[in-house]
Design an enzyme around this catalytic site. Structure first.
Site, PDB file in Angstrom:
ATOM      1  N   GLY A  55       0.855  -1.189   0.000  1.00 41.60           N
ATOM      2  CA  GLY A  55       0.000   0.000   0.000  1.00 41.60           C
ATOM      3  C   GLY A  55       0.881   1.226   0.000  1.00 41.60           C
ATOM      4  CB  CYS A  82       5.371  -4.001   0.274  1.00 41.14           C
ATOM      5  SG  CYS A  82       6.221  -2.429   0.013  1.00 41.14           S
ATOM      6  CE1 TYR A  83       1.030   1.164   5.497  1.00 43.97           C
ATOM      7  CE2 TYR A  83      -0.663  -0.545   5.443  1.00 43.97           C
ATOM      8  CZ  TYR A  83      -0.176   0.651   5.948  1.00 43.97           C
ATOM      9  OH  TYR A  83      -0.889   1.322   6.900  1.00 43.97           O
ATOM     10  CG  HIS A 172       6.083  -5.776  -4.311  1.00 42.44           C
ATOM     11  ND1 HIS A 172       4.777  -5.637  -3.902  1.00 42.44           N
ATOM     12  CD2 HIS A 172       6.713  -4.645  -3.940  1.00 42.44           C
ATOM     13  CE1 HIS A 172       4.618  -4.461  -3.318  1.00 42.44           C
ATOM     14  NE2 HIS A 172       5.788  -3.834  -3.328  1.00 42.44           N
ATOM     15  CD  GLU A 174       3.284  -8.618  -5.211  1.00 44.72           C
ATOM     16  OE1 GLU A 174       3.997  -9.324  -4.480  1.00 44.72           O
ATOM     17  OE2 GLU A 174       3.037  -7.429  -4.965  1.00 44.72           O
ATOM     18  CG  ASP A 230     -15.378 -11.639 -20.221  1.00 45.31           C
ATOM     19  OD1 ASP A 230     -14.394 -12.382 -20.278  1.00 45.31           O
ATOM     20  OD2 ASP A 230     -15.323 -10.452 -19.863  1.00 45.31           O
ATOM     21  CE  LYS A 369     -11.117 -10.875 -21.134  1.00 45.14           C
ATOM     22  NZ  LYS A 369     -12.424 -10.243 -21.257  1.00 45.14           N
TER      23      LYS A 369
END
Ligand code: XMP
Length: 513
Positions: A55, A82-83, A172, A174, A230, A369
């Site tokens: 954040g 992180c945050y 991070h 990710e 979709d 997605k």
């Protein structure tokens, strides 16, 4: 659907959805929740683990998002990123302070492989690159923690309290730039939280089909098919679940790309559904006669789309369920509950007012997605539909600048087709996320043979992006542009000049209108 659940607690970081996607890549179902979610509610959800996101704030700023110390005492494993890592340190009595030297970007990091986050990743070396983005750091760890990674400027790049199953990383994991990052997340999920990884699209398809069957019974179901990923995947799923109780209405407004309307129809030819294609080009063209303002075009097409859909739906009579192709990012972005309406506004200009139905079904509501595409493949949908790049609801109408005419539509369809062919031939169709042609309203002088021409300028647009909110223009090799340009001016009548759009988003948008 009972899957093991992990919660991503959102503290406002820019990579939150990415964290959730990574968790799911590890085969674990997860949901993003606000950091304000009451502890009681979290307990009821009974997650296997919790991940605190990053954040933009500083934990020592009083207005920053925080969390009660109680969350660390309920026995659920937590990973702070992180945050989230600062918050864990701060709330548990450690000290977070402004960095002496901030770290941003790829950073050489030394890992302690006795920590399961890193030791659980096969072949991970002691030193590897992590992706950092911080101006605060942990100065003092809370009691019971030990540092498990460091960099030149950050003595606590990761920490653990093994007994309490609390883990935190300053970097991070990710983000792709963090080497072994996905492995670290996987190790947290499997080795710390005990997740088995039961979230696969095969499993999902099976349970989603059963759920729809139980819900719908003998009822009638209606779906507006746009040919986009979709709605196509939703149609395939419903078709497997309730077969010809489903009617798909495909409103072809005439602004699809070359051959696209037929491709969509062909893709569903063998499916056990009632497929209605409405060729409504004349109706749309009549409404757009004399219209050149982009917003008026969009609104006119959106409204007409609903009218045509309603006309067809009325022929079917009362239906029990209306299917919407809402996907998870829409749910997160709009806050649970509002998603259906927002999505349909974006795509087709609003929900039909007087189509009579009891309830909405949103079978893709939980999926990202890329998961929707994987599900489509699992269900046997053709690649033409599954790999389709995003295409705006109003179609080529907003890629023809100024008034739309039959002649301009044909010119654009032909030119766009050639550009797409050349991109695919060059093997760039997977790495460029969206690419298309725009027919500008500008004419210029050219020379062909020995004669003067005064014809249209065509613009080519191709972008790379992760989320379509920002985008970079694709660095297409000159020879590919050259072949595309030369073919277009030679093969498409009325174009004598081709330009390439080299603007990023922002300040430009991806589409021209
Ligand atoms: P912009 O032009 O806003 O486009 O940068 C961002 C992405 O959204 C797509 N787009 C639409 N998609 N209905 C849609 O479903 C629409 O009306 C619409 N307008 C733009 C655009 O193609 C790009 O991928």
């Amino acid at each position: 659907m009972a899957h093991q659940l992990v919660i991503v607690l959102d503290f406002g970081g820019q990579y939150n959805q990415l964290i959730a996607r990574r968790v799911r890549e590890c085969g674990v179902y997860c949901e993003v929740r606000s950091y304000k979610t009451p502890i009681e509610e979290i307990k009821k959800l009974n997650p296997m683990g919790i991940i605190f996101t990053g954040g933009p704030n500083s934990v020592y700023d009083e207005k920053s998002p925080s969390i009660s110390v109680e969350i660390f005492n309920i026995g659920i494993p937590i990973l702070g990123i992180c945050y989230g890592c600062h918050l864990m340190a701060h709330v548990l009595g450690g000290k977070v302070s402004s960095c002496i030297t901030s770290e941003y970007g790829k950073t050489e990091t030394v890992y302690d492989r006795s920590c399961i986050l890193f030791g659980g990743v096969s072949d991970m070396p002691e030193k590897a690159v992590s992706w950092m983005s911080h101006t605060d750091y942990i100065l003092e760890m809370p009691a019971g923690f030990k540092s498990t990674a460091h960099t030149d400027n950050c003595p606590v790049a990761a920490m653990e309290n093994k007994e309490k199953k609390l883990y935190a990383v300053q970097f991070h994991p990710e983000v792709n730039h963090t080497e072994y990052g996905l492995g670290m997340i996987d190790s947290f999920l499997k080795n710390v939280c005990g997740c088995i990884g039961d979230w696969t699209m095969g499993n999902y398809a099976k349970t989603a089909i059963e759920d729809v069957r139980n819900k719908v019974g003998n009822g009638k179901v209606l779906l507006a098919l746009s040919g986009g990923v979709d709605s196509s995947v939703a149609a395939a799923l419903l078709s497997k679940a309730v077969g010809n109780q489903l009617t798909c209405i495909f409103v072809d407004h005439g602004f699809m790309r070359k051959n696209e309307g037929d491709e969509v129809e062909a893709a569903f030819a063998d499916w056990d559904i009632n497929f209605v294609r409405v060729n409504a080009k004349d109706q749309f063209m009549a409404k757009l006669n004399g219209v050149s303002d982009p917003e008026t075009k969009r609104k006119t097409i959106g409204e007409e789309f609903i009218r045509v859909f309603e006309q067809e739906a009325k022929k079917i009579g009362a239906v029990d369920y209306l299917v919407q192709g809402t996907i998870y990012p829409d749910v997160i972005e709009s806050g649970a509950g509002d998603a259906a309406v927002i999505k349909s506004h974006h795509n087709v200009g609003g929900l039909p007012d007087y189509v009579d139905f009891k309830e909405i079904i949103e079978p893709l509501r939980l999926l990202f997605k890329d998961e929707v595409r994987a599900l489509g493949r699992e269900l046997g949908l053709s690649n033409v539909l599954v790999d389709r790049q995003p295409f705006p609801g109003p179609g080529l109408a907003i890629r023809i600048i100024g008034e739309i005419t039959d002649e301009k539509l044909k010119i654009l369809q032909d030119a766009d087709y050639i550009f797409r062919e050349e991109i695919a031939k060059a093997g760039l169709d997977k790495s460029i996320h969206q690419y298309f042609a725009v027919l500008t309203n500008m004419r210029s002088v050219g020379v062909m043979g020995d004669g003067r021409t005064y014809d249209y300028t065509l613009a080519l647009r191709a972008v790379t992006t992760t989320d379509f909110m920002t985008a970079d223009f694709a660095k297409i090799p000159y020879d590919v542009l050259e072949t595309a340009s030369s073919r277009i001016v030679n093969e498409v009548k009325s174009i004598n000049r081709v330009v390439y759009d080299v603007t990023t988003k922002p300040p430009a948008t991806i589409e021209w209108e």
